[in-house]
Enzyme design. Sequence first.
Site, PDB file in Angstrom:
ATOM      1  N   VAL A  25     -25.743 -27.968 -60.380  1.00  0.00           N
ATOM      2  CA  VAL A  25     -24.847 -26.847 -60.049  1.00  0.00           C
ATOM      3  C   VAL A  25     -25.654 -25.567 -59.862  1.00  0.00           C
ATOM      4  CG1 VAL A  25     -22.909 -25.440 -60.877  1.00  0.00           C
ATOM      5  CG2 VAL A  25     -22.862 -27.920 -61.188  1.00  0.00           C
ATOM      6  N   ARG A  50     -38.579 -26.443 -70.549  1.00  0.00           N
ATOM      7  CA  ARG A  50     -39.210 -27.461 -69.688  1.00  0.00           C
ATOM      8  C   ARG A  50     -39.469 -26.923 -68.283  1.00  0.00           C
ATOM      9  NH1 ARG A  50     -35.083 -30.348 -72.401  1.00  0.00           N
ATOM     10  NH2 ARG A  50     -33.579 -29.662 -70.838  1.00  0.00           N
ATOM     11  N   CYS A 140     -14.195 -29.726 -62.954  1.00  0.00           N
ATOM     12  CA  CYS A 140     -14.236 -29.973 -61.509  1.00  0.00           C
ATOM     13  C   CYS A 140     -13.012 -30.736 -60.988  1.00  0.00           C
ATOM     14  CB  CYS A 140     -15.514 -30.715 -61.141  1.00  0.00           C
ATOM     15  SG  CYS A 140     -15.844 -32.166 -62.156  1.00  0.00           S
ATOM     16  N   GLN A 167     -14.770 -40.228 -59.376  1.00  0.00           N
ATOM     17  CA  GLN A 167     -15.691 -39.089 -59.537  1.00  0.00           C
ATOM     18  C   GLN A 167     -17.145 -39.451 -59.239  1.00  0.00           C
ATOM     19  OE1 GLN A 167     -12.974 -37.522 -63.223  1.00  0.00           O
ATOM     20  NE2 GLN A 167     -14.979 -36.568 -63.012  1.00  0.00           N
ATOM     21  N   SER A 170     -22.850 -36.886 -59.296  1.00  0.00           N
ATOM     22  CA  SER A 170     -23.473 -35.560 -59.432  1.00  0.00           C
ATOM     23  C   SER A 170     -22.733 -34.678 -60.422  1.00  0.00           C
ATOM     24  CB  SER A 170     -23.597 -34.872 -58.076  1.00  0.00           C
ATOM     25  OG  SER A 170     -22.409 -35.020 -57.336  1.00  0.00           O
ATOM     26  N   GLY A 171     -21.481 -35.030 -60.736  1.00  0.00           N
ATOM     27  CA  GLY A 171     -20.764 -34.302 -61.789  1.00  0.00           C
ATOM     28  C   GLY A 171     -21.446 -34.441 -63.136  1.00  0.00           C
ATOM     29  N   LYS A 224      -9.022 -32.770 -70.595  1.00  0.00           N
ATOM     30  CA  LYS A 224      -9.305 -31.471 -69.965  1.00  0.00           C
ATOM     31  C   LYS A 224      -8.339 -31.239 -68.817  1.00  0.00           C
ATOM     32  CE  LYS A 224     -14.300 -31.463 -70.736  1.00  0.00           C
ATOM     33  NZ  LYS A 224     -15.590 -31.779 -70.103  1.00  0.00           N
ATOM     34  N   HIS A 253     -15.647 -35.553 -55.381  1.00  0.00           N
ATOM     35  CA  HIS A 253     -14.672 -36.382 -56.090  1.00  0.00           C
ATOM     36  C   HIS A 253     -13.496 -36.694 -55.161  1.00  0.00           C
ATOM     37  CE1 HIS A 253     -16.959 -35.623 -59.549  1.00  0.00           C
ATOM     38  NE2 HIS A 253     -16.153 -34.830 -60.248  1.00  0.00           N
TER      39      HIS A 253
HETATM   40  P1  A2P Z   1     -33.941 -27.852 -67.249  1.00  0.00           P
HETATM   41  O1  A2P Z   1     -34.037 -28.247 -65.805  1.00  0.00           O
HETATM   42  O2  A2P Z   1     -35.061 -26.973 -67.693  1.00  0.00           O
HETATM   43  O3  A2P Z   1     -33.676 -29.024 -68.163  1.00  0.00           O
HETATM   44  P2  A2P Z   1     -27.881 -30.702 -64.786  1.00  0.00           P
HETATM   45  O4  A2P Z   1     -26.434 -30.429 -65.082  1.00  0.00           O
HETATM   46  O5  A2P Z   1     -28.158 -30.934 -63.351  1.00  0.00           O
HETATM   47  O6  A2P Z   1     -28.447 -31.747 -65.691  1.00  0.00           O
HETATM   48  O7  A2P Z   1     -28.661 -29.330 -65.127  1.00  0.00           O
HETATM   49  C1  A2P Z   1     -28.588 -28.714 -66.358  1.00  0.00           C
HETATM   50  C2  A2P Z   1     -29.238 -27.346 -66.286  1.00  0.00           C
HETATM   51  O8  A2P Z   1     -29.150 -26.761 -67.581  1.00  0.00           O
HETATM   52  C3  A2P Z   1     -30.716 -27.382 -65.957  1.00  0.00           C
HETATM   53  O9  A2P Z   1     -31.068 -26.205 -65.256  1.00  0.00           O
HETATM   54  C4  A2P Z   1     -31.347 -27.399 -67.328  1.00  0.00           C
HETATM   55  O10 A2P Z   1     -32.660 -26.888 -67.359  1.00  0.00           O
HETATM   56  C5  A2P Z   1     -30.448 -26.445 -68.044  1.00  0.00           C
HETATM   57  N1  A2P Z   1     -30.491 -26.642 -69.493  1.00  0.00           N
HETATM   58  C6  A2P Z   1     -30.196 -27.756 -70.184  1.00  0.00           C
HETATM   59  N2  A2P Z   1     -30.377 -27.549 -71.513  1.00  0.00           N
HETATM   60  C7  A2P Z   1     -30.773 -26.263 -71.656  1.00  0.00           C
HETATM   61  C8  A2P Z   1     -31.116 -25.427 -72.740  1.00  0.00           C
HETATM   62  N3  A2P Z   1     -31.065 -25.866 -73.987  1.00  0.00           N
HETATM   63  N4  A2P Z   1     -31.495 -24.155 -72.491  1.00  0.00           N
HETATM   64  C9  A2P Z   1     -31.547 -23.693 -71.225  1.00  0.00           C
HETATM   65  N5  A2P Z   1     -31.232 -24.427 -70.136  1.00  0.00           N
HETATM   66  C10 A2P Z   1     -30.857 -25.694 -70.346  1.00  0.00           C
END
Ligand code: A2P
Length: 366
Positions: A25, A50, A140, A167, A170-171, A224, A253
């Site tokens: 997203v 990360r 969503c 669904q 990608s959700g 939800k 979806h």
């Molecule tokens: P990161 O890419 O560093 O893991 P998705 O819904 O596609 O899995 O993406 C989740 C998003 O939320 C990613 O940008 C992920 O970052 C971020 N994210 C997940 N956990 C954390 C956290 N604890 N703190 C900050 N960002 C987070």
Amino acid sequence: MTTTRPGSDSGAAPCIAIVGATGAVGKEFLTILDERKFPIGHLRLMASSRSVGKKMTFRGREYVVEDLEKADPSGIDIALFSAGASTSRAHAARFAAAGAMIVDNSSAFRMDPEVPLVVPEVNPEAVQDAPKRIIANPNCSTIIALVPLWPLHRKARLRRLIVSTYQAVSGAGARAIDELEKQTKDVLEGRPARKEIFSHQIAFNLFSHNSKIGADGYNEEETKMTKETYKIFGDTSIGISATCVRVPTFRSHAESITAEFASPLSPDDARAILSHAEGVRVVDDREKNYFPMPIETAGQDLVYVGRIRKDTSGPNSLTFFISGDQLRKGAATNAVQIAELLLKTTDMETRSKTGKPGNPAMAGRV
Ligand code: A2P
């Protein structure tokens, strides 16, 4: 250019932060902000540790992703959060206390009575009353269902709703997209499907939505849909039963909807209402057997509606089939529309001249 320096640096245009910028997203936020020519004076991209140092491009400029944990929210006008509910719970209040308005795509605050839950085609006025400076973006499947249901509800008053969802993966995030891709390849090449995100094989399969099942037998996604519909429509009298299913499509979806109304509503009336409804396209060609499909709704913002027919099992009841891009209208587009409402009700020009806010929801910050 790196954007670690907080605060707007371009006249009255706001400072926007994207939390979860590297996710499915998060990336969509960037596309949609650009497409909709959203005014941005300063942009900050944040994710987990990360992703620190990762570079992302927006409007031809390079931005370096910041660690959310260490990020100073000072100077941010609007923060678009899509990093999961626990991350929103941990950080949204900190951003709000520093003066930002939060548009949160997670489920963390959706049921909080002090947090508006907004689908701009339905209840745009709700953004005005956000005492916690947080506005929640609905689930969503809920958004996609409510965009066409709202004009029908206004005409004939919804009494009962039965929904079955189909669904896309990608959700469940960027890693779920990879999982479907890898599993499909593995199975086609004769290898066992490896499961990391979903507990069941998704390639060449489908299963009940991967959220927890409650004591009533409904999973969280289904619950939800019920609770969020009540809050957005401001009507808890509607009987709602949803069955949410994950299917092996990448994006968009689909939902089968049966809706019973208090007043009679013919399929032709519904078709006429929907053909003028905001955010809806009627795709209902019986002769060609051509109806809404995820492959056609992906990458755009309208909810397609078709198979509009009388539900022959009960009075004043219609049944139809819809599809909409859940990363866009079901998430990022809806959130950006909310941010646009915030800008519209906030006279940024006035702020730059007088230092006074135009929108009570933004008071204290702008
Ligand atoms: P990161 O890419 O560093 O893991 P998705 O819904 O596609 O899995 O993406 C989740 C998003 O939320 C990613 O940008 C992920 O970052 C971020 N994210 C997940 N956990 C954390 C956290 N604890 N703190 C900050 N960002 C987070």
